[in-house]
Design an enzyme around this catalytic site. Sequence first.
Site, mmCIF file in Angstrom:
data_model
loop_
_atom_site.group_PDB
_atom_site.id
_atom_site.type_symbol
_atom_site.label_atom_id
_atom_site.label_comp_id
_atom_site.label_asym_id
_atom_site.label_seq_id
_atom_site.Cartn_x
_atom_site.Cartn_y
_atom_site.Cartn_z
ATOM 1 N N ASN A 166 -126.723 -18.806 -30.785
ATOM 2 C CA ASN A 166 -127.534 -19.885 -31.357
ATOM 3 C C ASN A 166 -128.122 -19.431 -32.687
ATOM 4 O OD1 ASN A 166 -129.645 -21.706 -31.991
ATOM 5 N ND2 ASN A 166 -129.895 -22.258 -29.844
ATOM 6 N N ASP A 223 -134.389 -16.242 -22.506
ATOM 7 C CA ASP A 223 -134.023 -17.442 -21.767
ATOM 8 C C ASP A 223 -135.239 -18.349 -21.832
ATOM 9 O OD1 ASP A 223 -131.935 -18.769 -20.252
ATOM 10 O OD2 ASP A 223 -133.374 -18.775 -18.613
#
Length: 210
Positions: free
Chosen positions: A10, A68
Amino acid sequence: MVKVVLATHNAHKVDELRRILGEALEGIELVTYEGPEPVEDGDTFEANALIKARAAAAYTGLPAIADDSGIAVAALDGAPGIHSARYAGTRDDGDNLRLLLENLGDATDRRATFVCAAALVVPPPVGAVGPDGPAEAAESDESVELAEWPGVVLTAPAGSGGFGYDPVFRPDDADRSAAELTVAEKDATSHRSQAFRALAPRIAALASAE
Protein backbone atom coordinates in the site's frame (compact mmCIF):
# COMPACT_ATOMS: atom_id res chain seq x y z
CA MET A 1 22.48 2.56 6.53
CA VAL A 2 20.44 -0.26 8.04
CA LYS A 3 17.75 -1.51 5.67
CA VAL A 4 14.30 -2.15 7.15
CA VAL A 5 11.52 -3.49 4.94
CA LEU A 6 7.98 -2.15 5.23
CA ALA A 7 5.71 -5.16 4.77
CA THR A 8 2.97 -3.61 2.68
CA HIS A 9 2.10 -3.05 -0.96
CA ASN A 10 0.00 0.00 0.00
CA ALA A 11 1.79 3.14 -1.26
CA HIS A 12 -0.32 5.35 1.04
CA LYS A 13 1.04 3.54 4.10
CA VAL A 14 4.63 3.85 2.87
CA ASP A 15 4.33 7.63 2.61
CA GLU A 16 2.46 7.91 5.91
CA LEU A 17 4.95 5.84 7.89
CA ARG A 18 7.94 7.71 6.53
CA ARG A 19 6.32 10.90 7.82
CA ILE A 20 5.30 9.42 11.16
CA LEU A 21 8.62 7.78 11.98
CA GLY A 22 10.63 10.83 10.91
CA GLU A 23 13.75 11.09 13.07
CA ALA A 24 13.47 7.45 14.13
CA LEU A 25 14.62 6.59 10.61
CA GLU A 26 17.99 8.32 11.03
CA GLY A 27 20.56 5.78 9.89
CA ILE A 28 17.78 3.56 8.53
CA GLU A 29 16.68 3.07 4.93
CA LEU A 30 13.02 2.10 4.80
CA VAL A 31 12.58 -0.09 1.73
CA THR A 32 9.40 -1.29 0.07
CA TYR A 33 8.36 -4.93 -0.02
CA GLU A 34 8.05 -6.78 -3.30
CA GLY A 35 7.45 -10.28 -1.95
CA PRO A 36 4.29 -12.38 -1.67
CA GLU A 37 1.48 -11.45 0.68
CA PRO A 38 0.95 -13.99 3.47
CA VAL A 39 -2.43 -15.35 4.47
CA GLU A 40 -3.68 -13.10 7.27
CA ASP A 41 -5.48 -15.74 9.28
CA GLY A 42 -4.91 -14.30 12.75
CA ASP A 43 -7.92 -13.44 14.89
CA THR A 44 -6.52 -10.15 16.24
CA PHE A 45 -4.87 -7.05 14.78
CA GLU A 46 -1.67 -7.94 16.65
CA ALA A 47 -1.57 -11.46 15.22
CA ASN A 48 -2.03 -10.28 11.64
CA ALA A 49 0.57 -7.53 11.96
CA LEU A 50 3.09 -10.10 13.18
CA ILE A 51 2.16 -12.51 10.37
CA LYS A 52 2.96 -9.82 7.79
CA ALA A 53 6.18 -8.71 9.46
CA ARG A 54 7.39 -12.30 9.91
CA ALA A 55 6.71 -13.10 6.26
CA ALA A 56 8.60 -10.04 5.02
CA ALA A 57 11.53 -10.71 7.36
CA ALA A 58 11.72 -14.34 6.24
CA TYR A 59 11.50 -13.40 2.53
CA THR A 60 14.08 -10.61 2.62
CA GLY A 61 16.28 -11.51 5.59
CA LEU A 62 15.85 -7.91 6.77
CA PRO A 63 14.17 -6.45 9.85
CA ALA A 64 10.55 -5.85 8.89
CA ILE A 65 7.79 -3.58 10.13
CA ALA A 66 4.11 -4.06 9.40
CA ASP A 67 0.75 -2.98 10.62
CA ASP A 68 -2.76 -4.34 10.66
CA SER A 69 -5.40 -1.67 10.92
CA GLY A 70 -9.14 -1.38 10.69
CA ILE A 71 -12.32 0.14 12.00
CA ALA A 72 -14.44 -1.46 14.70
CA VAL A 73 -18.05 -0.24 14.80
CA ALA A 74 -19.99 -0.67 18.04
CA ALA A 75 -23.43 -1.18 16.45
CA LEU A 76 -21.95 -3.90 14.19
CA ASP A 77 -20.45 -5.83 17.12
CA GLY A 78 -16.97 -4.62 16.22
CA ALA A 79 -17.19 -5.32 12.48
CA PRO A 80 -15.54 -4.96 10.06
CA GLY A 81 -12.56 -5.10 12.46
CA ILE A 82 -9.69 -7.25 11.21
CA HIS A 83 -11.61 -7.75 7.95
CA SER A 84 -11.75 -4.01 7.20
CA ALA A 85 -9.60 -4.09 4.05
CA ARG A 86 -11.58 -7.00 2.61
CA TYR A 87 -15.00 -6.07 3.98
CA ALA A 88 -16.79 -5.86 0.62
CA GLY A 89 -14.78 -8.69 -0.92
CA THR A 90 -13.16 -6.42 -3.53
CA ARG A 91 -10.42 -4.66 -1.51
CA ASP A 92 -11.80 -1.42 -2.97
CA ASP A 93 -12.09 1.50 -0.54
CA GLY A 94 -15.27 2.82 -2.13
CA ASP A 95 -16.98 -0.56 -1.98
CA ASN A 96 -15.99 -0.97 1.67
CA LEU A 97 -17.38 2.45 2.57
CA ARG A 98 -20.68 1.82 0.83
CA LEU A 99 -21.14 -1.55 2.53
CA LEU A 100 -20.31 -0.11 5.95
CA LEU A 101 -22.87 2.69 5.58
CA GLU A 102 -25.46 0.25 4.20
CA ASN A 103 -25.00 -2.16 7.09
CA LEU A 104 -25.05 0.62 9.68
CA GLY A 105 -28.18 2.14 8.12
CA ASP A 106 -29.89 4.73 10.32
CA ALA A 107 -28.46 3.39 13.57
CA THR A 108 -28.27 6.08 16.23
CA ASP A 109 -25.23 4.51 17.90
CA ARG A 110 -22.47 5.32 15.43
CA ARG A 111 -19.52 4.96 17.78
CA ALA A 112 -16.43 3.47 16.15
CA THR A 113 -12.75 3.06 16.78
CA PHE A 114 -9.84 2.97 14.36
CA VAL A 115 -7.38 0.33 15.59
CA CYS A 116 -3.75 -0.23 14.58
CA ALA A 117 -1.29 -2.89 15.60
CA ALA A 118 2.31 -2.08 14.59
CA ALA A 119 4.85 -4.90 14.57
CA LEU A 120 8.62 -5.16 14.24
CA VAL A 121 10.33 -8.48 13.51
CA VAL A 122 14.12 -8.68 13.51
CA PRO A 123 15.40 -11.99 12.11
CA PRO A 124 18.39 -13.65 13.79
CA PRO A 125 21.81 -13.11 12.20
CA VAL A 126 22.78 -15.56 9.49
CA GLY A 127 24.25 -18.65 11.09
CA ALA A 128 22.77 -17.96 14.52
CA VAL A 129 21.66 -20.96 16.56
CA GLY A 130 19.26 -21.41 19.42
CA PRO A 131 20.13 -21.61 23.13
CA ASP A 132 20.35 -25.43 22.95
CA GLY A 133 22.88 -25.49 20.14
CA PRO A 134 22.94 -25.84 16.33
CA ALA A 135 19.98 -28.21 16.21
CA GLU A 136 17.67 -25.43 17.38
CA ALA A 137 17.03 -22.39 15.21
CA ALA A 138 17.51 -18.97 16.75
CA GLU A 139 14.30 -17.00 17.19
CA SER A 140 13.44 -13.63 15.72
CA ASP A 141 13.10 -10.61 18.01
CA GLU A 142 9.48 -9.46 17.88
CA SER A 143 7.65 -6.39 19.18
CA VAL A 144 4.08 -5.21 18.71
CA GLU A 145 2.18 -2.09 19.81
CA LEU A 146 -1.59 -1.51 19.73
CA ALA A 147 -3.29 1.90 19.52
CA GLU A 148 -6.86 3.15 19.15
CA TRP A 149 -8.44 6.34 17.75
CA PRO A 150 -12.08 6.67 18.87
CA GLY A 151 -14.77 8.53 16.97
CA VAL A 152 -18.05 8.09 15.10
CA VAL A 153 -19.16 6.95 11.65
CA LEU A 154 -20.71 9.75 9.60
CA THR A 155 -23.89 9.24 7.58
CA ALA A 156 -22.08 10.09 4.33
CA PRO A 157 -18.45 10.44 3.15
CA ALA A 158 -16.79 13.83 3.62
CA GLY A 159 -13.40 14.97 2.36
CA SER A 160 -10.97 13.74 -0.25
CA GLY A 161 -7.83 13.21 1.79
CA GLY A 162 -6.54 10.12 3.52
CA PHE A 163 -7.54 6.63 2.44
CA GLY A 164 -9.56 3.64 3.58
CA TYR A 165 -12.44 4.57 5.87
CA ASP A 166 -11.17 8.11 6.53
CA PRO A 167 -14.06 9.87 4.67
CA VAL A 168 -16.71 8.36 6.97
CA PHE A 169 -14.83 8.54 10.27
CA ARG A 170 -14.89 11.62 12.50
CA PRO A 171 -12.42 11.33 15.38
CA ASP A 172 -13.54 12.45 18.81
CA ASP A 173 -10.65 14.92 18.87
CA ALA A 174 -11.71 16.66 15.64
CA ASP A 175 -14.73 18.43 14.16
CA ARG A 176 -14.18 17.02 10.66
CA SER A 177 -13.77 13.63 9.06
CA ALA A 178 -10.30 12.07 9.02
CA ALA A 179 -10.31 12.71 5.25
CA GLU A 180 -10.77 16.45 5.90
CA LEU A 181 -7.86 16.73 8.33
CA THR A 182 -4.53 18.07 7.18
CA VAL A 183 -1.67 15.60 6.95
CA ALA A 184 -0.12 17.13 10.07
CA GLU A 185 -3.39 16.92 12.03
CA LYS A 186 -3.91 13.28 11.15
CA ASP A 187 -0.29 12.32 11.82
CA ALA A 188 -0.48 13.94 15.27
CA THR A 189 -3.27 11.74 16.63
CA SER A 190 -4.18 8.82 14.34
CA HIS A 191 -4.16 5.20 15.44
CA ARG A 192 -1.30 4.39 13.08
CA SER A 193 0.71 7.35 14.32
CA GLN A 194 0.23 6.34 17.95
CA ALA A 195 1.19 2.71 17.34
CA PHE A 196 4.29 3.41 15.28
CA ARG A 197 5.52 6.18 17.55
CA ALA A 198 5.33 3.69 20.41
CA LEU A 199 7.36 1.26 18.29
CA ALA A 200 9.80 3.93 17.04
CA PRO A 201 12.46 3.57 19.79
CA ARG A 202 12.91 -0.11 18.91
CA ILE A 203 13.14 0.73 15.20
CA ALA A 204 15.66 3.49 15.88
CA ALA A 205 17.73 1.09 18.00
CA LEU A 206 18.44 -0.99 14.91
CA ALA A 207 20.74 1.74 13.62
CA SER A 208 22.67 2.06 16.87
CA ALA A 209 23.08 -1.73 17.07
CA GLU A 210 25.13 -1.80 13.88
